[in-house]
Enzyme design. Structure first.
Site, PDB file in Angstrom:
ATOM      1  NE  ARG A 162      -3.688  -2.350   2.274  1.00 47.87           N
ATOM      2  CZ  ARG A 162      -4.648  -2.658   3.132  1.00 47.87           C
ATOM      3  NH1 ARG A 162      -4.933  -1.824   4.127  1.00 47.87           N
ATOM      4  NH2 ARG A 162      -5.339  -3.770   3.003  1.00 47.87           N
TER       5      ARG A 162
ATOM      6  NE  ARG B  79      -1.206   4.538   9.058  1.00 40.63           N
ATOM      7  CZ  ARG B  79      -2.502   4.307   8.905  1.00 40.63           C
ATOM      8  NH1 ARG B  79      -2.988   4.047   7.719  1.00 40.63           N
ATOM      9  NH2 ARG B  79      -3.325   4.350   9.931  1.00 40.63           N
TER      10      ARG B  79
ATOM     11  CD  GLU C 120      -8.755  -1.574  10.489  1.00 40.75           C
ATOM     12  OE1 GLU C 120      -8.916  -0.344  10.564  1.00 40.75           O
ATOM     13  OE2 GLU C 120      -8.768  -2.210   9.422  1.00 40.75           O
TER      14      GLU C 120
ATOM     15  CB  SER D 185     -11.328  -4.497   8.193  1.00 44.82           C
ATOM     16  OG  SER D 185     -12.415  -3.681   7.858  1.00 44.82           O
TER      17      SER D 185
ATOM     18  NE  ARG E 292      -2.200  -2.179  11.326  1.00 48.45           N
ATOM     19  CZ  ARG E 292      -3.088  -1.253  10.987  1.00 48.45           C
ATOM     20  NH1 ARG E 292      -4.341  -1.365  11.404  1.00 48.45           N
ATOM     21  NH2 ARG E 292      -2.746  -0.222  10.244  1.00 48.45           N
TER      22      ARG E 292
END
Length: 422
Positions: free
Chosen positions: A261, A276, A348, A351, A390
RNA sequence: GGAGAGGUGGCCGAGCUGGUCGAAGGCAGCCGCCUGCUAAGCGGUUGUGGGAGUAAAAUCUCACCCAGGGUUCGAAUCCCUGCCUCUCCGCCA
């Protein structure tokens, strides 16, 4: 993508639903205008085409009788010319309606809480107690550095900011988590797949990353290809342009892939640590379901993702995203947030979404009911189960000891072959 | 990277010297008949998407023979481009 006909016939409802997302409904009005023009032109074109077909047939018949066909041919020529002009305009309008439609988001499910942004998301449930420390808990990047298992400096030398080099037991922890999660998922009936992580444009359109979110993607220039931002893309596209049999559904897949990403527009957010990254590993859960089952399937998919955290004994909570925070393609989404002692808050880690027929219509994934004519679009769902990077963060921070070592969660010991990272 | 072959309906497989071709034939499926079981046999039927139409049907119409363009009054059939598959050579983990 929404159904053009549905938008046409339920304009009020669509506008109302999309307003709750904070979507500019002027785009719908514009779409309808283009769509109306397209349809009336289509009608015209078809009328001419019918005329041309009839003339051609007559010419063919006359020729067989060796009659003169010059006047018919001339007439047909004129008709064909009329078609050509209109077809060109029709093509433009087709393109315009399609683009317009591709940029309209999915309609939220009625059970989704109404709200303007993430502050209005609703907590559904919590699991586990955040651990009480008798010392000041560290951030995972400090823990990683002290243990010598995470190296950001060298990663940035090799690739740049937001990349990481995992070493020793850190690398092994990452690998252990992949194996652990895939094993848990396959034991529940998800079929393991290992898909391409570079895909073509059609696949990106199919799941909704393109055309709207190009800036999030890493691209390859020469053959025009894209690095996947999530396994959702290649796995959902497994069945693009297919008609599935009713008895094949539901289909469950799980895949572990790297994800890429750009994180454009997130400068200054989570600049430190693993949270991130431009590249990270993620285990994904993907489902194809019948429309009447899809929201049930979302519940069970979310439970399956939660189960991973429960097995790792990591405290978390489940949050229902409100209408304003919902992703572009989703009709309903649950975020699973894991407790991070280093940040003293939930973050988070998964999802889980039901996209209803939104992706299926784009990707043209249908199924046929037994004994019924015609086809229907399937519903697609997916969720992380879980994001590996994560999870590493969560383990390091939740299982850290006063001496700087990290206890390996029981469920992972057979994969790690050690009980502590030190 | 070089040289060839090919992509047709659920499958197999014609058509490819352009014109009732949405597409022969076979298989499979469905419906009916016949045969006191099974098999064989006989007749019929079986694609997808869009638009118009209807309360819903019926019905009408357009498009679709890998995809996108082009030639032509007319293309599955001719011409370009792309994608994919296969065979041979080269290269390579």
């Amino acid at each position: 993508m929404l159904d053009a006909r549905f938008v046409r016939e339920n304009t009020e409802k669509v506008m109302k639903a999309l307003e709750q997302r904070g979507y500019e409904t002027g785009n719908i009005a514009e779409f309808l205008k283009i769509e109306d023009g397209r349809r009336s032109l289509l009608l015209e074109v078809e009328k001419y085409r019918q005329q041309r077909n009839e003339l051609s047939e007559r010419i063919s018949k006359l020729k067989r009788e060796c009659s003169d066909v010059t006047s018919e041919t001339q007439e047909a020529k004129n008709v064909s010319e009329s078609i050509k002009i209109r077809e060109e305009r029709l093509r433009e309008l087709d393109e315009k309606t399609k683009t317009s439609l591709l940029n309209i988001p999915n309609i939220p499910h009625e059970s989704v809480p109404v709200g303007k942004d993430e502050t209005e998301n609703v907590e559904i449930r919590r699991w586990g107690e955040p651990r009480k420390f008798d010392f000041e808990p560290m951030n995972h990047w400090d823990i990683g550095e002290i243990l010598g298992i995470i190296d950001f400096e060298r990663a940035s030398k090799i690739a740049g900011a937001r990349f990481v080099l995992m070493k020793g037991l850190g690398a092994r922890l990452e690998r252990a988590l992949m194996n652990f999660m895939l094993n848990v998922n396959t034991s529940k009936g998800y079929q393991e797949v290992l898909p391409p992580i570079i895909v073509n444009r059609e696949s990106m359109i199919g799941t909704g990353q393109l055309p709207k979110f190009a800036s999030e993607l890493f691209t390859i220039a020469d053959p025009e290809l894209y690095l996947i931002p999530t396994a959702e893309v290649p796995v959902t596209n497994i069945h693009r342009n297919e008609i599935l049999k009713e008895e094949e559904l539901p289909i469950y897949y799980t895949a572990c892939t790297p994800c890429f990403r750009r994180e454009a527009g997130s400068y200054g957010k989570d600049v430190r640590g693993l949270i991130r990254q431009h590249q990270f590993n993620k285990v994904e859960l993907v489902k194809f379901a019948k429309p009447e089952d899809s929201f049930e399937e979302l519940e069970s998919l979310t439970r399956d993702a939660e189960d991973i955290l429960q097995k790792l004994e990591l405290p978390y909570r489940v949050v229902a995203l409100c209408t304003g925070d919902l992703g572009f393609a989703a009709a309903k989404t649950y975020d699973i947030e894991v407790w991070l002692p280093g940040q003293q808050r939930y973050r988070e880690i998964s999802s889980c979404s039901n996209f209803t027929d939104f992706q299926a219509r784009r990707a043209n994934i249908r199924f046929k009911r037994e004994g019924k004519k015609g086809t229907e679009f399937v519903h697609t769902l997916n969720g992380s189960g879980l994001a590996i990077g994560r999870t590493v963060v969560a383990i390091l921070e939740n299982y850290q000891q006063k001496d700087g070592s990290v206890v390996v969660p029981k469920a992972l010991r057979k994969y790690m072959e050690v009980e502590t990272i030190k």
